[in-house]
Design a protein around this motif. Structure first.
Motif, PDB file in Angstrom:
ATOM      1  N   GLY A 148       0.850  -1.189   0.000  1.00  0.00           N
ATOM      2  CA  GLY A 148       0.000   0.000   0.000  1.00  0.00           C
ATOM      3  C   GLY A 148       0.879   1.230   0.000  1.00  0.00           C
ATOM      4  N   ALA A 149       0.724   2.073   1.005  1.00  0.00           N
ATOM      5  CA  ALA A 149       1.545   3.279   1.076  1.00  0.00           C
ATOM      6  C   ALA A 149       2.771   3.076   1.964  1.00  0.00           C
ATOM      7  CB  ALA A 149       0.714   4.437   1.609  1.00  0.00           C
ATOM      8  N   ASN A 159       5.643   5.721   5.860  1.00  0.00           N
ATOM      9  CA  ASN A 159       4.448   5.759   5.043  1.00  0.00           C
ATOM     10  C   ASN A 159       4.633   6.841   3.991  1.00  0.00           C
ATOM     11  OD1 ASN A 159       1.783   7.004   4.327  1.00  0.00           O
ATOM     12  ND2 ASN A 159       1.023   5.269   5.511  1.00  0.00           N
ATOM     13  N   VAL A 160       4.490   6.471   2.730  1.00  0.00           N
ATOM     14  CA  VAL A 160       4.662   7.437   1.647  1.00  0.00           C
ATOM     15  C   VAL A 160       3.311   7.622   0.973  1.00  0.00           C
ATOM     16  CG1 VAL A 160       5.942   8.001  -0.452  1.00  0.00           C
ATOM     17  CG2 VAL A 160       7.026   6.641   1.323  1.00  0.00           C
ATOM     18  N   GLY A 161       2.736   8.796   1.120  1.00  0.00           N
ATOM     19  CA  GLY A 161       1.370   9.022   0.670  1.00  0.00           C
ATOM     20  C   GLY A 161       1.217   9.254  -0.818  1.00  0.00           C
ATOM     21  N   LEU A 162       2.256   9.725  -1.476  1.00  0.00           N
ATOM     22  CA  LEU A 162       2.102  10.126  -2.873  1.00  0.00           C
ATOM     23  C   LEU A 162       2.592   9.057  -3.837  1.00  0.00           C
ATOM     24  CD1 LEU A 162       3.209  13.865  -2.821  1.00  0.00           C
ATOM     25  CD2 LEU A 162       0.915  12.920  -2.653  1.00  0.00           C
ATOM     26  N   GLU A 163       1.766   8.832  -4.849  1.00  0.00           N
ATOM     27  CA  GLU A 163       2.102   7.878  -5.903  1.00  0.00           C
ATOM     28  C   GLU A 163       3.445   8.251  -6.564  1.00  0.00           C
ATOM     29  OE1 GLU A 163      -0.142   5.224  -6.487  1.00  0.00           O
ATOM     30  OE2 GLU A 163       1.718   4.574  -7.466  1.00  0.00           O
ATOM     31  N   SER A 164       3.624   9.545  -6.847  1.00  0.00           N
ATOM     32  CA  SER A 164       4.842   9.993  -7.546  1.00  0.00           C
ATOM     33  C   SER A 164       6.095   9.720  -6.705  1.00  0.00           C
ATOM     34  CB  SER A 164       4.745  11.478  -7.874  1.00  0.00           C
ATOM     35  OG  SER A 164       4.495  12.205  -6.694  1.00  0.00           O
ATOM     36  N   ASP A 165       5.994   9.921  -5.408  1.00  0.00           N
ATOM     37  CA  ASP A 165       7.140   9.642  -4.530  1.00  0.00           C
ATOM     38  C   ASP A 165       7.442   8.149  -4.493  1.00  0.00           C
ATOM     39  OD1 ASP A 165       7.579  12.264  -3.812  1.00  0.00           O
ATOM     40  OD2 ASP A 165       6.212  12.187  -2.100  1.00  0.00           O
ATOM     41  N   ARG A 166       6.375   7.354  -4.490  1.00  0.00           N
ATOM     42  CA  ARG A 166       6.569   5.893  -4.445  1.00  0.00           C
ATOM     43  C   ARG A 166       7.293   5.412  -5.701  1.00  0.00           C
ATOM     44  NH1 ARG A 166       1.459   5.750  -1.625  1.00  0.00           N
ATOM     45  NH2 ARG A 166       0.265   5.374  -3.519  1.00  0.00           N
ATOM     46  N   ALA A 179       9.597  13.613   1.142  1.00  0.00           N
ATOM     47  CA  ALA A 179       9.408  12.157   1.176  1.00  0.00           C
ATOM     48  C   ALA A 179      10.673  11.406   0.795  1.00  0.00           C
ATOM     49  CB  ALA A 179       8.274  11.761   0.239  1.00  0.00           C
TER      50      ALA A 179
END
Lengths: 62, 301
Positions: free
Chosen positions: B177-178, B189-196, B246
Motif C-alpha cells: 500500500g503506502a 508511510n509514503v502518501g504520494l504515488e509519484s514519490d513511491r 518524502a
C-alpha cells in the motif's frame, strides 16, 4: 511530536476538525492536490487506511 | 655556518622532538572522502596547532630534567588550548551541518571534534618521547623512539568500522500500500504515488545484522544511524532536494531481533558498492556500549 497541517480527502463526510481540509473529486485529483501541498508546505504526505491523505510536519520539535 | 648549535644536546633533542611531533600530526591528518579538515585552510589550522603541540611536548623534557617542575603547568595550559580546538571544531561542524541534505548528526560531530583534540595529545606524546630519548641517550635513539611513537599514533588513529561488528547484506525495497518496507522492516508511510515511483526506482535497502548483544546497542544509537546515512549519501550521492520531504534516507530497527534496516536513495544504485560503504562506516566512540561487561549483562547469550 509531529503535527498534521492539512488533510486531503475524497469524501467530505469522512473528515472534519481543526485543520485545513481539501476535498478532491477523485483519487487522481487527491494525489495531485497532495503533491502540490507537499511541495508547497515542505511536509510529508502520508496515506491512511481509509484513503485519507494527511500532510504532516515532522520538523516540529518536542 | 655555525654548526656549534648542533653540539648542544638539548637543542638537538628539542629539534628531534618537534620534527616527530609535526610528522605525527601530518600523518594523522587525512583529508579523505569526508573532505574534512577542509583543504587548504582547515589543514593549515591543524598543522599549525600541531607545531605548537610538538613544541610543547619537546620543550617539556629539558625543562623537567633541569628540575624545573613548574614547567609541567605548561602542559596544563596546552590541554586547555586543545579543548578549545575541540569546541572550535564542534561549532564549525554544527553550523555546516544545518546546510547538509543529509546531516552528520551530533554524535558524529562530537566524535570528529574529540579526534582533533586527541590527536594533539598524540603529537605531544610523540614529541615528548622522541625528545626524552635523544636527551637521555643519543639523538638516534630519539629518532627510534619517535618512529615507535608514530606507529602507536597510527594504531590509535582509527577505530572500528561497521563491517567488523556487523554483517551487512542488500535487501529488497517494497511497498505494501503506502507503507515502505526494507525486507520485513517498516520504514515509513509514503502518501504520494509519484514519490513511491521515485523510491521504487532509486531506493536501495540494506540490512545490518549485529554480531552480538553489544553491537545491538551500538547500531540502535540514533547518532550511529545518522552517521551511516550521511556516509552513504556522501560517497554514493543522494537523490534528494529541498521541498522533497518524502525522499529521505532512513534507518529503522527491527525491535524483535535488533537488526537495522537502512533505506538510502543513492545517485549510483549499486548494492555491492553500498555494502562496501556501510562496512567502512566508522563505529562512533560515543555509540559504543558494553552491556556484556556489566555483571547484570552476563549469564545469557
Amino acid at each position: 511530536m509531529a503535527r498534521i497541517v492539512a488533510v486531503v480527502a475524497t469524501e467530505e463526510q469522512r473528515v472534519c476538525g481543526g485543520v485545513p481540509v481539501f476535498v478532491a473529486l477523485d483519487a487522481e485529483q487527491q494525489q495531485r492536490l497532495a503533491e502540490s501541498l507537499e511541495k508547497i508546505l515542505d511536509v510529508n504526505a502520508h496515506r491512511l487506511m481509509n484513503d485519507v491523505i494527511i500532510l504532516v510536519d515532522h520538523s516540529v520539535a518536542g | 655556518m655555525n654548526l656549534a648549535i648542533f653540539k648542544d644536546t638539548e637543542i638537538v633533542a628539542i629539534a628531534v622532538g618537534i620534527v616527530f611531533g609535526i610528522v605525527c600530526r601530518i600523518i594523522t591528518l587525512r583529508t579523505d572522502y569526508r573532505q574534512y579538515p577542509t583543504y587548504p585552510h582547515g589543514k593549515v589550522i591543524h598543522v599549525s596547532l600541531g607545531v605548537i603541540a610538538a613544541g610543547l611536548g619537546a620543550v617539556a623534557v629539558p625543562a623537567l630534567l633541569k628540575k624545573d617542575y613548574t614547567a609541567i603547568t605548561f602542559l596544563a595550559l596546552a590541554a586547555q588550548q586543545f579543548r578549545e580546538v575541540r569546541n572550535m571544531e564542534r561549532e564549525t561542524l554544527s553550523q555546516v551541518d544545518k546546510m547538509e541534505l543529509v546531516p552528520r548528526g551530533n554524535t558524529y560531530i562530537e566524535g570528529i571534534a574529540m579526534v582533533f583534540e586527541g590527536r594533539n595529545y598524540m603529537v605531544i606524546f610523540a614529541s615528548f618521547v622522541a625528545a626524552l630519548f635523544s636527551l637521555m641517550f643519543q639523538w638516534y635513539w630519539g629518532v627510534a623512539a619517535g618512529i615507535v611513537s608514530l606507529v602507536v599514533a597510527k594504531v590509535f588513529q582509527s577505530g572500528k568500522t561497521l563491517g567488523q561488528i556487523a554483517d551487512i547484506r542488500a535487501a529488497e525495497v517494497r511497498f505494501e500500500g503506502a507503507d515502505l518496507f526494507v525486507d520485513s522492516i517498516h520504514i515509513m508511510n509514503v502518501g504520494l504515488e509519484s514519490d513511491r515511483r521515485v523510491i521504487a526506482e532509486h531506493g536501495l535497502g540494506l540490512i545490518v545484522v549485529p554480531k552480538n548483544e553489544n553491537v545491538k546497542v551500538t547500531i540502535s544509537n540514533i547518532g550511529q544511524r545518522q552517521a551511516i546515512l550521511h556516509n552513504v549519501s556522501v560517497i554514493l550521492g543522494v537523490y534528494r532536494d529541498t521541498g522533497e520531504p518524502a525522499l529521505v534516507p532512513m534507518a529503522k530497527l527491527d525491535l524483535r531481533s535488533g537488526t537495522l534496516a537502512v533505506f538510502v536513495l543513492p545517485r549510483e544504485k549499486d548494492p555491492a558498492k553500498a555494502i562496501a560503504v556501510l562496512r567502512n562506516v566508522p563505529v562512533l566512540e560515543n555509540a559504543v556500549r558494553m552491556p556484556s561487561e556489566s555483571p547484570a549483562g552476563q549469564g545469557e547469550g
